[in-house]
Design a protein around this motif. Structure first.
Motif, PDB file in Angstrom:
ATOM      1  N   GLU A   1       4.666 -11.873 -11.636  1.00 55.27           N
ATOM      2  CA  GLU A   1       3.275 -11.867 -12.091  1.00 55.27           C
ATOM      3  C   GLU A   1       2.335 -12.190 -10.939  1.00 55.27           C
ATOM      4  O   GLU A   1       1.240 -11.620 -10.837  1.00 55.27           O
ATOM      5  N   GLN A   2       2.770 -13.086 -10.055  1.00 56.89           N
ATOM      6  CA  GLN A   2       1.942 -13.387  -8.875  1.00 56.89           C
ATOM      7  C   GLN A   2       1.790 -12.151  -7.981  1.00 56.89           C
ATOM      8  O   GLN A   2       0.712 -11.889  -7.455  1.00 56.89           O
ATOM      9  N   VAL A   3       2.898 -11.421  -7.823  1.00 56.65           N
ATOM     10  CA  VAL A   3       2.833 -10.200  -7.023  1.00 56.65           C
ATOM     11  C   VAL A   3       1.896  -9.191  -7.680  1.00 56.65           C
ATOM     12  O   VAL A   3       1.095  -8.520  -7.015  1.00 56.65           O
ATOM     13  N   ALA A   4       1.992  -9.081  -9.013  1.00 58.13           N
ATOM     14  CA  ALA A   4       1.113  -8.150  -9.732  1.00 58.13           C
ATOM     15  C   ALA A   4      -0.346  -8.547  -9.581  1.00 58.13           C
ATOM     16  O   ALA A   4      -1.221  -7.685  -9.361  1.00 58.13           O
ATOM     17  N   GLU A   5      -0.628  -9.860  -9.695  1.00 58.88           N
ATOM     18  CA  GLU A   5      -1.998 -10.327  -9.517  1.00 58.88           C
ATOM     19  C   GLU A   5      -2.482 -10.076  -8.092  1.00 58.88           C
ATOM     20  O   GLU A   5      -3.640  -9.705  -7.862  1.00 58.88           O
ATOM     21  N   PHE A   6      -1.583 -10.285  -7.138  1.00 59.12           N
ATOM     22  CA  PHE A   6      -1.955 -10.042  -5.750  1.00 59.12           C
ATOM     23  C   PHE A   6      -2.301  -8.570  -5.521  1.00 59.12           C
ATOM     24  O   PHE A   6      -3.291  -8.235  -4.867  1.00 59.12           O
ATOM     25  N   GLU A   7      -1.467  -7.695  -6.071  1.00 57.63           N
ATOM     26  CA  GLU A   7      -1.728  -6.264  -5.915  1.00 57.63           C
ATOM     27  C   GLU A   7      -3.035  -5.871  -6.600  1.00 57.63           C
ATOM     28  O   GLU A   7      -3.824  -5.085  -6.051  1.00 57.63           O
ATOM     29  N   LYS A   8      -3.254  -6.446  -7.800  1.00 58.23           N
ATOM     30  CA  LYS A   8      -4.494  -6.131  -8.518  1.00 58.23           C
ATOM     31  C   LYS A   8      -5.713  -6.592  -7.735  1.00 58.23           C
ATOM     32  O   LYS A   8      -6.703  -5.861  -7.608  1.00 58.23           O
ATOM     33  N   ALA A   9      -5.605  -7.798  -7.185  1.00 57.23           N
ATOM     34  CA  ALA A   9      -6.727  -8.322  -6.392  1.00 57.23           C
ATOM     35  C   ALA A   9      -6.884  -7.553  -5.094  1.00 57.23           C
ATOM     36  O   ALA A   9      -8.006  -7.366  -4.596  1.00 57.23           O
TER      37      ALA A   9
ATOM     38  N   ARG B   1       0.830  -1.208   0.000  1.00 58.17           N
ATOM     39  CA  ARG B   1       0.000   0.000   0.000  1.00 58.17           C
ATOM     40  C   ARG B   1       0.859   1.250   0.000  1.00 58.17           C
ATOM     41  O   ARG B   1       0.545   2.229  -0.698  1.00 58.17           O
ATOM     42  N   PHE B   2       1.916   1.213   0.774  1.00 57.53           N
ATOM     43  CA  PHE B   2       2.827   2.362   0.809  1.00 57.53           C
ATOM     44  C   PHE B   2       3.462   2.580  -0.567  1.00 57.53           C
ATOM     45  O   PHE B   2       3.515   3.707  -1.082  1.00 57.53           O
ATOM     46  N   ALA B   3       3.951   1.479  -1.196  1.00 54.58           N
ATOM     47  CA  ALA B   3       4.566   1.596  -2.515  1.00 54.58           C
ATOM     48  C   ALA B   3       3.556   2.055  -3.561  1.00 54.58           C
ATOM     49  O   ALA B   3       3.869   2.866  -4.451  1.00 54.58           O
TER      50      ALA B   3
ATOM     51  N   LYS C   1     -13.970  -8.030  -2.729  1.00 54.35           N
ATOM     52  CA  LYS C   1     -13.126  -9.072  -3.282  1.00 54.35           C
ATOM     53  C   LYS C   1     -11.882  -9.265  -2.439  1.00 54.35           C
ATOM     54  O   LYS C   1     -11.404 -10.369  -2.234  1.00 54.35           O
ATOM     55  N   LYS C   2     -11.376  -8.163  -1.933  1.00 54.81           N
ATOM     56  CA  LYS C   2     -10.194  -8.228  -1.067  1.00 54.81           C
ATOM     57  C   LYS C   2     -10.493  -9.015   0.196  1.00 54.81           C
ATOM     58  O   LYS C   2      -9.699  -9.853   0.633  1.00 54.81           O
ATOM     59  N   ALA C   3     -11.672  -8.766   0.771  1.00 56.82           N
ATOM     60  CA  ALA C   3     -12.031  -9.457   2.002  1.00 56.82           C
ATOM     61  C   ALA C   3     -12.158 -10.953   1.771  1.00 56.82           C
ATOM     62  O   ALA C   3     -11.728 -11.768   2.582  1.00 56.82           O
ATOM     63  N   ASN C   4     -12.745 -11.359   0.608  1.00 57.79           N
ATOM     64  CA  ASN C   4     -12.894 -12.788   0.300  1.00 57.79           C
ATOM     65  C   ASN C   4     -11.547 -13.458   0.087  1.00 57.79           C
ATOM     66  O   ASN C   4     -11.302 -14.576   0.558  1.00 57.79           O
TER      67      ASN C   4
END
Length: 238
Positions: A95-103, A2-4, A110-113
């Motif tokens: 790509e996993q990090v990018a998907e995680f950030e996107k989600a 979040r900071f980044a 969606k974040k809570a789920n």
């Protein structure tokens, strides 16, 4: 993340404002020459380059500080962490990090789920790790107290040894001073005695000479008297 993300969004807004400033300040005419367009693009390039470079440097430095905090905490827990720099270029992980950030930032629902389905690390304050940390901290505190107590004891013993040594030195110095004083007194007395003996010897010698002189005079007087007697004259005539 979040900071980044907040830093990235802010810096992108700054870059967008650079383009908008160019439009508002320079694009006021309908036609431009090639040189004018080239000059505007060069100026824009410099500004955007500085903004991007500043953000990259800031991101690198903040990552260093973050890693420093993590490694410092790991040292307190007596953990050995290892890093693999090659993983930083792993496209699949990126790509996993990018998907995680996107989600993470798509929507709050969606974040809570996804937070419920993602595996989580056990908090440090649960289980035996917290107790182990407390014991380790207590052991370190106790070790520090013992070390301080040992240093204080060594300092006290050192002071006592120094005091005894100084006392012994003072005692020996007093003994040497007393011996020196007695020797000086004896030497002075011997000097006085020798002087008196010399004076007495001289006086005795003078008295002896006087007595010897008196004896010589008395012998002469006695001889003179004897020569004047009749017995001496008769003995001489015979």
């Amino acid at each position: 993340m979040r900071f980044a993300r907040s830093r990235r969004v802010l810096r992108l807004k700054t870059v967008d404002s650079c383009f908008q400033d160019l439009k508002d300040s320079r694009l006021v005419e309908e036609t431009f020459t090639v040189d004018e367009v080239s000059d505007m693009l060069d100026g824009l390039q410099v500004v955007v380059h500085e903004e991007v470079e500043s953000e990259i440097i800031h991101t690198a430095h903040t990552n260093v500080l973050l890693l420093h905090q993590l490694f410092s905490q790991a040292e307190k827990l007596y953990l050995k962490l290892q890093t693999d720099v090659s993983e930083l270029e792993n496209r699949a992980l990126l790509e996993q990090v990018a998907e995680f950030e996107k989600a993470e930032f798509t929507s709050s629902n969606k974040k809570a789920n996804q937070e419920c389905n993602k595996p989580k690390l056990s908090p440090l304050n649960e289980g035996g790790l917290s107790e182990l940390l407390n014991k380790a901290t207590s052991a370190l505190d106790e070790k520090s107290k013992l070390e301080r107590a040992l240093k204080d004891l060594q300092r006290i013993q050192g002071d006592q040894k120094l005091a005894l040594k100084n006392k012994e030195i003072t005692k020996r110095e007093d003994t040497v001073a007393a011996i020196r004083s007695d020797f000086q007194k004896t030497l002075n007395a011997s000097t006085v005695t020798q002087k008196n003996l010399e004076e007495n010897l001289v006086a005795t010698k003078h008295d002896f000479l006087k007595v010897q002189e008196k004896l010589t005079v008395a012998e002469k007087e006695l001889e003179n008297k004897f020569q004047q007697t009749a017995a001496y004259r008769n003995m001489k005539e015979c």
